[in-house]
Design an enzyme around this catalytic site. Sequence first.
Site, PDB file in Angstrom:
ATOM      1  CE  LYS A  63      40.432  40.227  39.844  1.00  0.00           C
ATOM      2  NZ  LYS A  63      40.286  39.029  38.981  1.00  0.00           N
ATOM      3  CD  GLU A 123      40.620  42.560  49.107  1.00  0.00           C
ATOM      4  OE1 GLU A 123      40.677  43.691  49.624  1.00  0.00           O
ATOM      5  OE2 GLU A 123      40.117  42.322  47.997  1.00  0.00           O
ATOM      6  CB  SER A 164      37.281  38.330  32.300  1.00  0.00           C
ATOM      7  OG  SER A 164      37.340  36.947  32.598  1.00  0.00           O
TER       8      SER A 164
HETATM    9  C1  LIG Z   1      39.321  38.097  39.077  1.00  0.00           C
HETATM   10  C2  LIG Z   1      38.874  37.601  37.768  1.00  0.00           C
HETATM   11  C3  LIG Z   1      37.500  37.364  37.494  1.00  0.00           C
HETATM   12  C4  LIG Z   1      36.426  37.521  38.525  1.00  0.00           C
HETATM   13  O1  LIG Z   1      36.259  38.798  39.027  1.00  0.00           O
HETATM   14  P1  LIG Z   1      35.018  39.718  38.608  1.00  0.00           P
HETATM   15  O2  LIG Z   1      35.091  40.835  39.566  1.00  0.00           O
HETATM   16  O3  LIG Z   1      33.784  38.887  38.748  1.00  0.00           O
HETATM   17  O4  LIG Z   1      35.249  40.116  37.213  1.00  0.00           O
HETATM   18  C5  LIG Z   1      37.147  36.952  36.224  1.00  0.00           C
HETATM   19  N1  LIG Z   1      38.072  36.747  35.261  1.00  0.00           N
HETATM   20  C6  LIG Z   1      39.377  36.941  35.484  1.00  0.00           C
HETATM   21  C7  LIG Z   1      40.346  36.683  34.373  1.00  0.00           C
HETATM   22  C8  LIG Z   1      39.834  37.361  36.738  1.00  0.00           C
HETATM   23  O5  LIG Z   1      41.143  37.550  36.962  1.00  0.00           O
END
Ligand SMILES: *Cc1c(COP(=O)(O)O)cnc(C)c1O
Length: 406
Positions: free
Chosen positions: A97, A119, A386
């Site tokens: 993010k 938000e 992610s």
């Molecule tokens: C917020 C988040 C997601 C989901 O958000 P996407 O916009 O679908 O990527 C996935 N993995 C992590 C670690 C997150 O913090």
Amino acid sequence: MPVKTKKSQRVPDASGYFGPFGGQFVPETVMGALEELCTVYAKLRKDPEFKKEFRELLEGYAGRPTMLYPAKRLSKALGIHQIYLKREDLLHTGAHKINNALGQVLLAKRMGKKRIIAETGAGQHGVATATACALMGIDCEVFMGVEDMERQRLNVVRMQLMGAKVVPVTSGTQTLKDACSEAIRDWVTHVEHTHYCIGSVVGPHPYPMMVRDFQAVIGQEARKQIIKETGRLPHALVACVGGGSNAMGLFYPFQEDKAVELYGVEAGGVGMSLGKHSATLVKGRPGVLHGAYSTLLQDEQGQVAVTESVSAGLDYPGVGPEHAYYQWTQRAQYVSVSDKQALKGCQLLCETEGILPALESSHAIAFLPKLAEKLPKKAIVILNLSGRGDKDVTTLANELYPDASK
Ligand SMILES: *Cc1c(COP(=O)(O)O)cnc(C)c1O
């Protein structure tokens, strides 16, 4: 009827449509702000100075490039030739993010905005935004449902430590959906000096395109890294999908590589009946939510459904319009795995590689056994890790070791 994306058909079009999906479904009062953002972004995305500054932040602050890690023991355990993990979990603040937050706060500064609003539900986007604002010395206010503030107290404190103001939202269900409405209301009244930082590839045009562009660094790096490492393109890409930003960031630079299969993994929660999951593309229908026409989870009357998932970051009834488009054109396939499977995926990565993944990313891992069944012998797979799982340890403790506290 499914259509093929040709190179000439760049999406979105000038009005922000990905095929039938996307657009700007917002009150008249927000249109001016969106138009300003479209104009500025159209210029900046081609501006070498802006691109250079963004790259310097990603490399010098966030910790890019992230490594493409060959997960040998995981591959062996699953009977897959070679799985590579794109290590977004190693970024500053622990997830992808920050890529988008740095991009948007930099853009806001360039627009001369004095204040950023955002938000947040689970708090991850709020933390990333607060972090980028502290770095660049710009005021930050994050709208958060009071229900979420209680559940995610740690992230509330992290935002406050960064100097951000966390604004409690007491309307409606006191969660993400209401925090979104509150942020839009604020934006309408303060638009001349405020930028609204959206956290995924959702919302009205140009947000889905802009957030995708900021996150595309994931796939750009991965594509170079895999070619350098193996001399070829991967067989498949796998990523979890909440709003869809980490998945789109990985997928987008491979979209013309038609031989590369794309898999988005959604949260199957505790069952596949409405209200028990967050598998928007697997189970949803087209409709309008938070400013865009996309796929969403809704009941017979078109009321937005409640969702459930063990991972807060995937617990959202909508999805980015570009994913709806990829599903419609069959460029990508979308599947879901349950809470239970995701927890197993998390344990599997811990035990085979010594890496604790976020519960969101664990959904992608949990899909691998199913994918393994149909992969050819020498398949190479890239999975987007992610985020890291430190934030989920309390949830993991309650789910996996419920008796430990007795
Ligand atoms: C917020 C988040 C997601 C989901 O958000 P996407 O916009 O679908 O990527 C996935 N993995 C992590 C670690 C997150 O913090």
